[in-house]
Design a protein around this motif. Sequence first.
Motif, PDB file in Angstrom:
ATOM      1  N   ALA A 143       0.835  -1.210   0.000  1.00 44.99           N
ATOM      2  CA  ALA A 143       0.000   0.000   0.000  1.00 44.99           C
ATOM      3  C   ALA A 143       0.866   1.255   0.000  1.00 44.99           C
ATOM      4  O   ALA A 143       0.600   2.210  -0.747  1.00 44.99           O
ATOM      5  N   ILE A 144       1.897   1.262   0.822  1.00 50.87           N
ATOM      6  CA  ILE A 144       2.804   2.416   0.881  1.00 50.87           C
ATOM      7  C   ILE A 144       3.513   2.593  -0.457  1.00 50.87           C
ATOM      8  O   ILE A 144       3.648   3.716  -0.961  1.00 50.87           O
ATOM      9  N   ALA A 145       3.962   1.473  -1.042  1.00 52.78           N
ATOM     10  CA  ALA A 145       4.650   1.529  -2.332  1.00 52.78           C
ATOM     11  C   ALA A 145       3.723   2.059  -3.421  1.00 52.78           C
ATOM     12  O   ALA A 145       4.136   2.845  -4.283  1.00 52.78           O
ATOM     13  N   SER A 146       2.466   1.640  -3.376  1.00 53.00           N
ATOM     14  CA  SER A 146       1.491   2.070  -4.377  1.00 53.00           C
ATOM     15  C   SER A 146       1.213   3.567  -4.276  1.00 53.00           C
ATOM     16  O   SER A 146       1.178   4.278  -5.290  1.00 53.00           O
ATOM     17  N   VAL A 147       1.029   4.045  -3.066  1.00 50.98           N
ATOM     18  CA  VAL A 147       0.713   5.461  -2.860  1.00 50.98           C
ATOM     19  C   VAL A 147       1.929   6.352  -3.135  1.00 50.98           C
ATOM     20  O   VAL A 147       1.800   7.434  -3.725  1.00 50.98           O
ATOM     21  N   SER A 148       3.096   5.900  -2.698  1.00 46.77           N
ATOM     22  CA  SER A 148       4.312   6.714  -2.859  1.00 46.77           C
ATOM     23  C   SER A 148       4.963   6.526  -4.227  1.00 46.77           C
ATOM     24  O   SER A 148       5.878   7.275  -4.586  1.00 46.77           O
ATOM     25  N   ARG A 149       4.514   5.483  -4.958  1.00 43.26           N
ATOM     26  CA  ARG A 149       5.075   5.148  -6.272  1.00 43.26           C
ATOM     27  C   ARG A 149       6.557   4.806  -6.187  1.00 43.26           C
ATOM     28  O   ARG A 149       7.348   5.154  -7.073  1.00 43.26           O
ATOM     29  N   LYS A 150       6.910   4.139  -5.104  1.00 40.94           N
ATOM     30  CA  LYS A 150       8.267   3.650  -4.912  1.00 40.94           C
ATOM     31  C   LYS A 150       8.289   2.133  -5.127  1.00 40.94           C
ATOM     32  O   LYS A 150       7.250   1.473  -5.091  1.00 40.94           O
ATOM     33  N   LYS A 151       9.481   1.595  -5.352  1.00 38.85           N
ATOM     34  CA  LYS A 151       9.614   0.159  -5.536  1.00 38.85           C
ATOM     35  C   LYS A 151       9.254  -0.578  -4.244  1.00 38.85           C
ATOM     36  O   LYS A 151       9.578  -0.115  -3.151  1.00 38.85           O
ATOM     37  N   PHE A 152       8.599  -1.743  -4.396  1.00 38.33           N
ATOM     38  CA  PHE A 152       8.220  -2.543  -3.239  1.00 38.33           C
ATOM     39  C   PHE A 152       9.446  -2.879  -2.402  1.00 38.33           C
ATOM     40  O   PHE A 152       9.410  -2.787  -1.175  1.00 38.33           O
ATOM     41  N   SER A 153      10.541  -3.279  -3.063  1.00 40.00           N
ATOM     42  CA  SER A 153      11.753  -3.689  -2.347  1.00 40.00           C
ATOM     43  C   SER A 153      12.329  -2.538  -1.535  1.00 40.00           C
ATOM     44  O   SER A 153      12.796  -2.733  -0.403  1.00 40.00           O
ATOM     45  N   THR A 154      12.290  -1.337  -2.086  1.00 42.37           N
ATOM     46  CA  THR A 154      12.811  -0.156  -1.379  1.00 42.37           C
ATOM     47  C   THR A 154      11.965   0.150  -0.150  1.00 42.37           C
ATOM     48  O   THR A 154      12.496   0.404   0.941  1.00 42.37           O
TER      49      THR A 154
END
Length: 221
Positions: A143-154
């Motif tokens: 969810a955080i990755a989706s909202v922030s548009r960052k890589k899941f691994s990061t």
Amino acid sequence: MKTSLYRWFWFIAGIIVNSFGIAFITKASLGTSPISSVPYVLSFQIPFSFGQVSFLVNMLFILGQIILLKSKFKPVQFLQIAVNVLFSACIDWSMAFLSWLNPDSPVTCFLSLLTGCVILALGISIEVAPQVLYVPGEGIVNAIASVSRKKFSTVKVCFDVTLIATAAILSLLFFSRLRGLGIGTLISALLVGKITGFFHKRLPLVSQLEKLAVFSYSNPA
């Protein structure tokens, strides 16, 4: 239908193996896994078991997903609550089952830690491969990755570091020292991902489950 049940069976099996791996790591007395660090520290302070506190923390992760994703939070993901019940109960059952395990030397402690890392990595590999549902800890990272548009691994690395830091602060606040955290927390953070990658590439069951997941998405009922 049989394919779907088969995938769900192995997803649930992976959850159970995960809980056993976490218990094994914790029994090494070198700290617990990053995802369990906050619940483990809190379990020393409040009158709830390790598994019960894990349930409460994971419910916060589910709530966080709902807040962040809003309408994008798919109804099927509410099944994370049932998964949370099973996972939390299995942590307490695993800790009780391993009550005999009390390593008392550096060698036996590290052997217990490494065994737990392998078990946890195996559970993660089996749980992720069927692609049927997120577990709360992965769901909040997604969810955080989706909202922030960052890589899941990061986001995953940042999330784990945040959990460890939070657990350390709580431990110092409650006990004026680190309790429930240790070198084992760092080792498990470094090793579990690498061992999971090994199982992902080498374990036939994981490949089979991934193929079934792709087939199911390509041929919906």
